[in-house]
Design an enzyme around this catalytic site. Structure first.
Site, PDB file in Angstrom:
ATOM      1  N   CYS A  29       0.743  -1.090  -0.069  1.00 28.66           N
ATOM      2  CA  CYS A  29       0.164   0.180  -0.476  1.00 28.66           C
ATOM      3  C   CYS A  29       0.966   1.281   0.111  1.00 28.66           C
ATOM      4  O   CYS A  29       1.346   1.804   0.620  1.00 28.66           O
ATOM      5  CB  CYS A  29      -0.711   0.070   1.793  1.00 28.66           C
ATOM      6  SG  CYS A  29      -1.470   1.622   1.778  1.00 28.66           S
ATOM      7  N   CYS A  32       0.585   3.941   3.217  1.00 26.94           N
ATOM      8  CA  CYS A  32       1.233   2.407   4.449  1.00 26.94           C
ATOM      9  C   CYS A  32       2.791   3.163   4.470  1.00 26.94           C
ATOM     10  O   CYS A  32       2.863   3.874   5.188  1.00 26.94           O
ATOM     11  CB  CYS A  32       0.881   1.418   4.230  1.00 26.94           C
ATOM     12  SG  CYS A  32      -0.721   0.716   4.074  1.00 26.94           S
TER      13      CYS A  32
END
Length: 104
Positions: A29, A32
């Site tokens: 991600c 993230c």
């Protein structure tokens, strides 16, 4: 910071039941990855006051399901064992600090 899996989540979560921030993330991600240095900084700053836990959703599908995590990153703010706030997406350091201060 230790990345939790289904095998390590419950023990870590229950060990720090006063105040916690739990970040659910994924290694793939991009949002993230942007949050990683922010979370690491907060973990250092709040060490001894608030536990900062990180959970890889791919390594902890049971923990992710337990909390209804449907997107990453998701931050849970926990006080006395109860989730008091849940935020999904990218946040600034100051926005996360406001939530952490509310746990103290």
């Amino acid at each position: 910071m230790t990345i939790l899996t289904d095998q390590t989540f419950d023990k870590a979560y229950e060990a720090h039941n006063k105040a916690e921030m739990v970040e659910f993330f994924a290694t793939w991600c991009p949002h993230c990855k942007k949050m990683e240095p922010v979370v690491a900084k907060l973990a250092q700053e709040y060490a001894g006051k608030i536990s900062i836990l990180t959970v890889d959703v791919d390594q902890a599908p049971l923990a992710s399901r337990k909390f209804g995590i449907s997107g990453v990153p998701t931050f849970l703010f926990v006080k006395n064992g109860k989730v008091v706030e849940s935020l999904a997406g990218e946040y600034t350091e100051s926005e996360l600090k406001e939530q952490l201060k509310a746990l103290l």
